[in-house]
Design an enzyme around this catalytic site. Sequence first.
Site, short mmCIF file in Angstrom:
data_model
loop_
_atom_site.label_atom_id
_atom_site.label_comp_id
_atom_site.label_asym_id
_atom_site.label_seq_id
_atom_site.Cartn_x
_atom_site.Cartn_y
_atom_site.Cartn_z
N CYS A 80 46.85 40.95 64.78
CA CYS A 80 46.86 41.84 63.66
C CYS A 80 46.12 41.09 62.29
CB CYS A 80 48.07 41.85 63.18
SG CYS A 80 48.38 43.00 61.82
N TYR A 327 42.12 47.22 32.30
CA TYR A 327 42.57 47.66 33.63
C TYR A 327 44.13 47.79 33.84
CZ TYR A 327 38.15 44.80 33.84
OH TYR A 327 36.91 44.51 33.58
N GLU A 348 41.94 52.26 31.23
CA GLU A 348 41.56 52.24 32.67
C GLU A 348 40.94 53.26 33.04
OE1 GLU A 348 42.28 52.28 36.52
OE2 GLU A 348 43.40 50.89 35.48
N ASP A 397 43.85 42.58 33.56
CA ASP A 397 44.04 42.35 35.03
C ASP A 397 43.39 43.12 36.01
OD1 ASP A 397 45.52 42.31 37.25
OD2 ASP A 397 47.40 43.33 36.54
N CYS A 424 44.31 38.25 41.01
CA CYS A 424 44.71 38.13 42.22
C CYS A 424 43.77 37.32 43.20
CB CYS A 424 45.08 39.55 43.03
SG CYS A 424 43.91 40.71 43.07
#
Length: 470
Positions: A80, A327, A348, A397, A424
Amino acid sequence: MSKRYEIIKNIKVISINNNGFGVAKNKEGKVYFIKEGVTGDLLEIKVLKKRRNYYNAKIQKINKESIFRTNPLCKHFYDCGGCKLQHIDYNYQIKFKQENIINNFKKIGKVSIDKFSKIIPAKKNFKYRNKMEYSFTNNRWLNNKEILSKKKLDKNGIGLHIEKMWDKILNIDKCLLQDEPSNKIRNSLKEFAIQNKISFYDLKHKKGHLRTMMIRTSSLKETMVLIQFYENDMLIIEKVLKFLKSNFPEINSLLYCVNKKANDSIYDQKIICFSGKPYIEEKIKRLKFKISAKSFFQTNIEQTENLYKIIETFCNLNGNEIVYDLYSGTGSIGLYLSKKCKKIIGIETTPEAVRSAIENSKVNRIENSEFIIGEIRNVLQKNFVKKKGEPDIVITDPPRNGMHPKVIDQLIKISPDKIVYVSCNSSTQARDLSLLKNHYKFINSRAIDMFPHTNHVENVVLLKRKKIND
């Protein structure tokens, strides 16, 4: 020079890179990226491919195991493309994630941070995701044992993509990322479809009924299931959805769409509610959020509240601030902070997300928030700031590829006192910080592990505008 398929008998893994590969060097300084290598392993490896600055390699034999190596719990681990760090002790995963952020800031951004606060680990290493997406296939991935058996095999499957092979689907019996009823729903629908001769999607010939399944859950014990069909066959569609409705009464939102496009993205598709509500609800602290099929929402709800606490601490609001939320998605960060500031302005690009943010403002009776649709680099202009008010704090973000250079230019011109940068992807975050370092000091950085057993990690940086003497 290392040759393709050369065997290197004894080489030690010295670190793990951003992508989760073990890193080793030979005596000549040649670098090898080794899949499933762990810091401290002594390995025999096979060289697979030469890249510009390194060689790809795979493990032939483990001569001596690292103290950080552990046995993966998932039976699908070696095939996987999901949680590819399960073979590494979780405490060491946390350590190398923190180290990779620091290295990215030094090497990519060439920036120094006044303080690196301790990374926040996840309490739950498994069953932490509230959203999973699975693909149906009539030509599932076969492992070596199945290929060598030469038996006639049922090749229908539903599962996840093999890493770096978008057209190859691994059938998943049990996924450890999402709690029940996720596995029960997926496996039951698979068996029902096979028994009733309902076709699974054929990617090569572009045909078949069942294409994808999305399962969303919430901490309020609500469940959403979205089935994406390729063929617009209402007899089959109703048969599948009635089966799910009658066998899984815990499904609060049962949705479907028919997608004939080449890709399976749902964001331009009409989503139809077959049963229940067109959304599920989630709660963070005092706030309730309506989450639709197309809504972006953090996938680890337990860590989301910890993430928002970091942002709140970095903002250090006194109630008089105008806060821009770039964002902004469904508005969850801005709404979380709304009671402690004067005004929240969210920007956004996705209309569906903005509609959700506005709806969530109404649900929570928040009157000091405003959400605007548009490309941030086009919206964040001088006239906009003049009309909405100059921000004291900007929270940004962005997606994994970071901020657009024009957005960074606008931030420098607007010059808020503080910027709180949530990311991230610390590589692109470091790149963006390098463009801000002449104008801002980097006060604090704190990471939080939202994605155990993957190489991904969320990181928050507090920037403060430089004064003349800085």
